[in-house]
Design an enzyme around this catalytic site. Structure first.
Site, short mmCIF file in Angstrom:
data_model
loop_
_atom_site.label_atom_id
_atom_site.label_comp_id
_atom_site.label_asym_id
_atom_site.label_seq_id
_atom_site.Cartn_x
_atom_site.Cartn_y
_atom_site.Cartn_z
N GLU A 167 0.81 -1.23 0.00
CA GLU A 167 0.00 0.00 0.00
C GLU A 167 0.84 1.27 0.00
O GLU A 167 0.53 2.22 0.72
CB GLU A 167 -0.96 0.01 1.20
CG GLU A 167 -1.85 -1.22 1.26
CD GLU A 167 -2.84 -1.20 2.42
OE1 GLU A 167 -2.70 -0.35 3.31
OE2 GLU A 167 -3.76 -2.03 2.43
N ASN A 209 2.00 -4.78 -3.34
CA ASN A 209 0.61 -5.16 -3.09
C ASN A 209 -0.18 -3.88 -2.82
O ASN A 209 0.23 -3.08 -2.00
CB ASN A 209 0.58 -6.09 -1.86
CG ASN A 209 -0.79 -6.69 -1.60
OD1 ASN A 209 -1.48 -7.10 -2.55
ND2 ASN A 209 -1.20 -6.74 -0.35
N HIS A 245 -10.57 -5.75 -2.01
CA HIS A 245 -11.53 -5.65 -0.90
C HIS A 245 -12.77 -4.98 -1.47
O HIS A 245 -12.81 -3.76 -1.61
CB HIS A 245 -10.96 -4.84 0.26
CG HIS A 245 -9.85 -5.55 0.96
ND1 HIS A 245 -10.07 -6.73 1.66
CD2 HIS A 245 -8.54 -5.29 1.09
CE1 HIS A 245 -8.91 -7.13 2.18
NE2 HIS A 245 -7.97 -6.29 1.84
N GLU A 273 -6.24 -10.35 -1.61
CA GLU A 273 -7.01 -10.20 -0.36
C GLU A 273 -8.51 -10.10 -0.63
O GLU A 273 -9.21 -9.27 -0.04
CB GLU A 273 -6.55 -8.96 0.42
CG GLU A 273 -5.06 -8.91 0.67
CD GLU A 273 -4.62 -7.77 1.60
OE1 GLU A 273 -5.48 -7.11 2.19
OE2 GLU A 273 -3.40 -7.56 1.71
N ASP A 275 -12.31 -10.06 -0.62
CA ASP A 275 -13.53 -10.28 0.17
C ASP A 275 -14.61 -9.32 -0.32
O ASP A 275 -14.30 -8.36 -1.05
CB ASP A 275 -13.31 -10.21 1.68
CG ASP A 275 -12.62 -8.94 2.16
OD1 ASP A 275 -12.54 -7.96 1.39
OD2 ASP A 275 -12.17 -8.92 3.33
C1 XIL Z 1 -5.98 -6.54 8.21
C2 XIL Z 1 -6.25 -7.77 9.07
O1 XIL Z 1 -7.14 -8.61 8.39
C3 XIL Z 1 -6.83 -7.36 10.41
O2 XIL Z 1 -6.96 -8.46 11.27
C4 XIL Z 1 -5.96 -6.28 11.05
O3 XIL Z 1 -6.58 -5.82 12.23
C5 XIL Z 1 -5.74 -5.13 10.10
O4 XIL Z 1 -5.18 -5.61 8.90
N1 XIL Z 1 -4.70 -4.58 3.69
C6 XIL Z 1 -3.72 -5.45 4.06
C7 XIL Z 1 -3.95 -6.43 5.16
O5 XIL Z 1 -2.67 -5.50 3.41
O6 XIL Z 1 -2.80 -6.72 5.88
C8 XIL Z 1 -5.03 -5.93 6.09
O7 XIL Z 1 -5.30 -6.95 7.04
C9 XIL Z 1 -6.26 -5.54 5.32
C10 XIL Z 1 -5.97 -4.43 4.35
#
Ligand code: XIL
Length: 357
Positions: A167, A209, A245, A273, A275
């Site tokens: 990020e 990422n 996300h 990631e 969801d």
């Molecule tokens: C999130 C985790 O899922 C949580 O448990 C934690 O509290 C915060 O981080 N981007 C990312 C991940 O790269 O590492 C993050 O994961 C979600 C957003």
């Protein structure tokens, strides 16, 4: 009522409560574990030529047998959700705590799963001593180099890929995100961190990422330009991750096209990631929309030459970060709180089976 009778009743009540508590604990610990379908997701994915993975929540991995069973049955790659973040590994400076990370790597190894290491440099989940430290550029570079070498070196040969830079692109697409890193190191740290990572494990695939750079947008344009610039300067970049996300706004415009332009640079691409958060109180319609979104993501990856796989950010609503971090949203994953399949599971499996067509 005699005193003795009262005591007996009280004892009985206590015994009942204890038994009830035990039953709850045992049920909790044994939730999940049954097959979700005849053929697991990873078998469909393998047929289609990609991996399918999940983030693994460290406490669930330790405490829930059903969680472990389903994770290993369905997925071929594993990303520790928090266990490799800097604040987990080194909350106190110099006191390294590897338990969670080691456990995840061991779990994956015992089951022939590939591990995606996550993450080396991020602006979040930094230990206080680091985030609030008063650093000179030289000091912070040293600390970051030592961390990169130490973490990647520890898992050399056992963690196949690393999200090295997480990020780092600004949300408005104007350069790098402002953070401790840019404040102290300036704008040109990315290539160095990648090179340190390469030295620490020459065989690991090194990724950037990004969050919210999934469709075509100013942010993903900046992401693309950054990767191009890194490649042009000869920095070791093997792949680009797209977090995906999502919510019911759906898959952003240009998603597949965006993946493809990175793939055309000759690097690997992954959905890292995935969801799909639903608003609280969502019903069948929302579950069906969610299912379509999961399927669309699978199809896009399958249609892009160098898209190597899809990782979901948690596979059960019981252990998903969405509830904890986005009030009003939840139910973002493939399996419900009892680890039973939701429509999204079936649609995702079907899309993998259909192979992008
Ligand atoms: C999130 C985790 O899922 C949580 O448990 C934690 O509290 C915060 O981080 N981007 C990312 C991940 O790269 O590492 C993050 O994961 C979600 C957003």
């Amino acid at each position: 009522m005699t005193r003795r009778r009262l005591v007996t009743i009280a004892l009985l009540a206590v015994a009942l409560l204890v038994a009830f508590a035990f039953a709850v604990v045992i049920r909790e610990a044994n939730v999940g574990g049954e097959p979700n379908a005849e053929v697991p997701l990873k078998a469909h994915a393998r047929e289609a030529g990609i991996d399918v993975g999940t983030a693994a929540e460290q406490n669930a991995l330790r405490d829930y047998p059903g969680y472990r069973t389903e994770l290993a049955r369905e997925f071929s790659t594993l990303t520790p959700e928090n266990a490799m973040k800097w604040d987990t590994l080194e909350a106190e400076r110099g006191e390294l705590r590897w338990e969670g990370a080691d456990a995840a790597v061991r779990f994956a190894r015992d089951r022939d799963m590939l591990v995606r290491g996550h993450t080396i440099l991020w602006h979040n989940q930094l230990p206080r001593w680091l985030g609030e430290g008063d650093w000179t550029r030289a000091e912070l570079r040293r600390v970051l180099r030592a961390h990169t070498r130490r973490v990647i070196g520890r898992y050399r040969g056992r963690v196949a890929e690393w999200d090295v830079l997480n990020e780092i692109v600004a949300d408005d697409g104007k350069g790098l995100r402002e953070s401790l890193w840019t404040r102290v190191l300036g704008d040109d740290f990315a290539g160095d961190v990648l090179r340190w990572a390469r030295e620490a494990d020459p065989d690991a695939k090194l990724y950037l990422n990004e969050i919210a750079a999934d469709g075509i947008s100013p942010k993903s344009d900046a992401y693309f330009a950054l990767v191009q610039a890194l490649l042009a300067e000869g920095a070791p970049v093997d792949g680009a991750g797209f977090q995906a996300h999502f919510n019911l706004d759906g898959v952003p415009d240009g998603f597949e096209e965006n993946l493809r332009r990175f793939s055309d640079l000759g690097i690997d691409v992954r959905i890292t990631e995935l969801d799909v958060a639903l608003p609280d109180g969502a019903g069948d319609d929302e579950l069906a929309q969610q299912a379509d979104i999961y399927a669309e993501v699978a199809r896009a990856c399958l249609r892009v030459e160098r898209c190597r796989g899809i990782t979901v950010w948690g596979f059960t609503d019981r252990f998903s970060w969405i509830e904890a971090t986005q009030p009003g949203f939840g139910a973002a994953t493939l399996l419900d709180r009892d680890l039973d399949p939701k429509p999204a599971y079936d649609a995702f499996a079907q899309a993998l089976r259909d192979g992008g067509g």
